[in-house]
Motif scaffolding. Sequence first.
Motif, short mmCIF file in Angstrom:
data_model
loop_
_atom_site.label_atom_id
_atom_site.label_comp_id
_atom_site.label_asym_id
_atom_site.label_seq_id
_atom_site.Cartn_x
_atom_site.Cartn_y
_atom_site.Cartn_z
N SER A 41 0.84 -1.21 0.00
CA SER A 41 0.00 0.00 0.00
C SER A 41 0.87 1.25 0.00
CB SER A 41 -0.93 0.00 1.22
OG SER A 41 -1.84 -1.08 1.15
N ASN A 42 1.97 1.20 0.71
CA ASN A 42 2.89 2.35 0.71
C ASN A 42 3.55 2.53 -0.65
OD1 ASN A 42 2.64 3.51 3.31
ND2 ASN A 42 3.82 1.84 4.21
N HIS A 43 3.92 1.41 -1.29
CA HIS A 43 4.46 1.49 -2.65
C HIS A 43 3.46 2.19 -3.57
CE1 HIS A 43 7.97 -1.51 -2.99
NE2 HIS A 43 7.72 -1.39 -1.70
N ALA A 44 2.20 1.77 -3.50
CA ALA A 44 1.16 2.34 -4.36
C ALA A 44 0.98 3.83 -4.08
CB ALA A 44 -0.15 1.59 -4.16
N ARG A 45 0.95 4.20 -2.80
CA ARG A 45 0.80 5.61 -2.43
C ARG A 45 1.90 6.47 -3.03
NH1 ARG A 45 3.69 8.12 1.19
NH2 ARG A 45 4.35 6.20 2.24
N VAL A 46 3.15 6.00 -2.89
CA VAL A 46 4.29 6.77 -3.40
C VAL A 46 4.26 6.84 -4.93
CG1 VAL A 46 6.80 6.84 -3.61
CG2 VAL A 46 5.75 6.33 -1.40
N LEU A 47 4.06 5.70 -5.57
CA LEU A 47 4.08 5.66 -7.05
C LEU A 47 2.98 6.52 -7.65
CD1 LEU A 47 4.83 1.87 -7.52
CD2 LEU A 47 6.34 3.75 -8.20
N ALA A 48 1.82 6.57 -6.98
CA ALA A 48 0.69 7.35 -7.49
C ALA A 48 1.02 8.85 -7.53
CB ALA A 48 -0.55 7.11 -6.64
N GLY A 49 2.00 9.25 -6.71
CA GLY A 49 2.34 10.67 -6.65
C GLY A 49 3.60 11.07 -7.39
N LEU A 50 4.24 10.13 -8.08
CA LEU A 50 5.49 10.45 -8.77
C LEU A 50 5.22 10.98 -10.17
CD1 LEU A 50 7.87 7.47 -7.84
CD2 LEU A 50 7.71 9.74 -6.79
N PRO A 51 6.00 11.98 -10.60
CA PRO A 51 5.83 12.51 -11.96
C PRO A 51 6.28 11.50 -13.01
CG PRO A 51 7.76 13.48 -10.90
CD PRO A 51 7.06 12.68 -9.85
N GLN A 52 5.76 11.64 -14.20
CA GLN A 52 6.11 10.77 -15.33
C GLN A 52 5.90 9.30 -15.00
OE1 GLN A 52 6.28 13.74 -17.34
NE2 GLN A 52 7.34 12.19 -18.53
N THR A 53 4.96 9.04 -14.10
CA THR A 53 4.68 7.66 -13.68
C THR A 53 3.17 7.46 -13.61
OG1 THR A 53 6.69 7.67 -12.33
CG2 THR A 53 5.08 5.94 -11.86
N THR A 54 2.69 6.39 -14.23
CA THR A 54 1.28 6.04 -14.15
C THR A 54 1.14 4.75 -13.36
OG1 THR A 54 0.83 7.04 -16.31
CG2 THR A 54 -0.79 5.48 -15.49
N LEU A 55 0.44 4.83 -12.23
CA LEU A 55 0.16 3.62 -11.46
C LEU A 55 -1.02 2.91 -12.12
CD1 LEU A 55 0.67 1.79 -9.04
CD2 LEU A 55 -0.85 3.25 -7.69
N VAL A 56 -0.72 1.86 -12.86
CA VAL A 56 -1.74 1.14 -13.63
C VAL A 56 -2.68 0.37 -12.72
CG1 VAL A 56 -2.11 -0.66 -15.36
CG2 VAL A 56 -0.26 1.01 -15.66
#
Length: 331
Positions: free
Chosen positions: A23-38
């Motif tokens: 869940s923490n991975h998802a939270r961080v990835l969702a907020g990173l630029p040039q990154t789409t959390l599929v």
Amino acid sequence: MDGKGDANRSLRVGVIGAGVMGSNHARVLAGLPQTTLVGVVDPLLAHRTRVTELTGCRAFESVHDLIAAGIDAVTIAAPTHLHHEIALAAIAHGIHVLVEKPIASSVEEGEAIVTAARRAGVTLMVGHVERFNPAVAAIKQAISGEDILSIAITRVGPFPPRMSNVGVVIDLAVHDIDLIRWFTESDIVEVQPQLSSAVAEREDIALLQFRTASGVLAHINTNWLTPFKARNVTVATRDKYVMGDLLTRQVTECFGFKPDGSYSMRHLPVGHDEPLRAELIAFLAAVRSDGVPAVTGDQGVASLEIAIRCLEMPARPAVAASRKGPLRVAG
């Protein structure tokens, strides 16, 4: 994959495992630029619901559904015994992989993941997140180029409610085995473990001593019997003594030792980055540049191998306990 070497290209990323770490991975990835959390994969509906509410991304029941949705990279935060199967499935589809520590349940499984990634030409990084703790980075910088003599690490706390089928060596000490290897830039060649299962089924106390190929003596004290968390590192070099608290992120350096016993002391500057965020940024940067990741698969396997050696070494009986009959007093 097209566009390798483009530091700004957008990446489609997934997360496998939606427990606390996932869940923490998802939270961080969702907020990173040039990154789409599929999307995020988890077999449990409650976990899928929680991560969807947290990030707004899709949730999948199986790894194959996530792969079918189209991803460039994935982070694996599933239970350790599933790392091997999941990593190989992702690698077979040309997907870059960050796998949480430990890399796998066994050295053989870890080596299979490393080999598969190398053959497929994909980036493989192991999630030894403590390397990205700003206090650890400050310690590493302070001892750079120094003649290291000894390292002592304490990592203790209460019994974790989420723990599954491993003890403190695999859950906690593997962090510090990695740090010892990283600090010294040397392999561990001697292992002297003392383990005890005081309350839990598996070992919940471990006192581990090591010697590196470069001659550094190191000690890890870890347990699940302390009512509060403590994470402390001390490094003695020929010219310095460095102390770091990894929780409060305070690092102090003693130096300028004089014959009369006096010395100087200073607090070192420490950054404020969230370690997991720094780790995931480093992983995606390695994917974009096709560069060597901060923690390679080989390094992850090496730390796991030392941890397993600590668990497999037989306890040697004390000499006195093995003697027969009464002790005689000479004289």
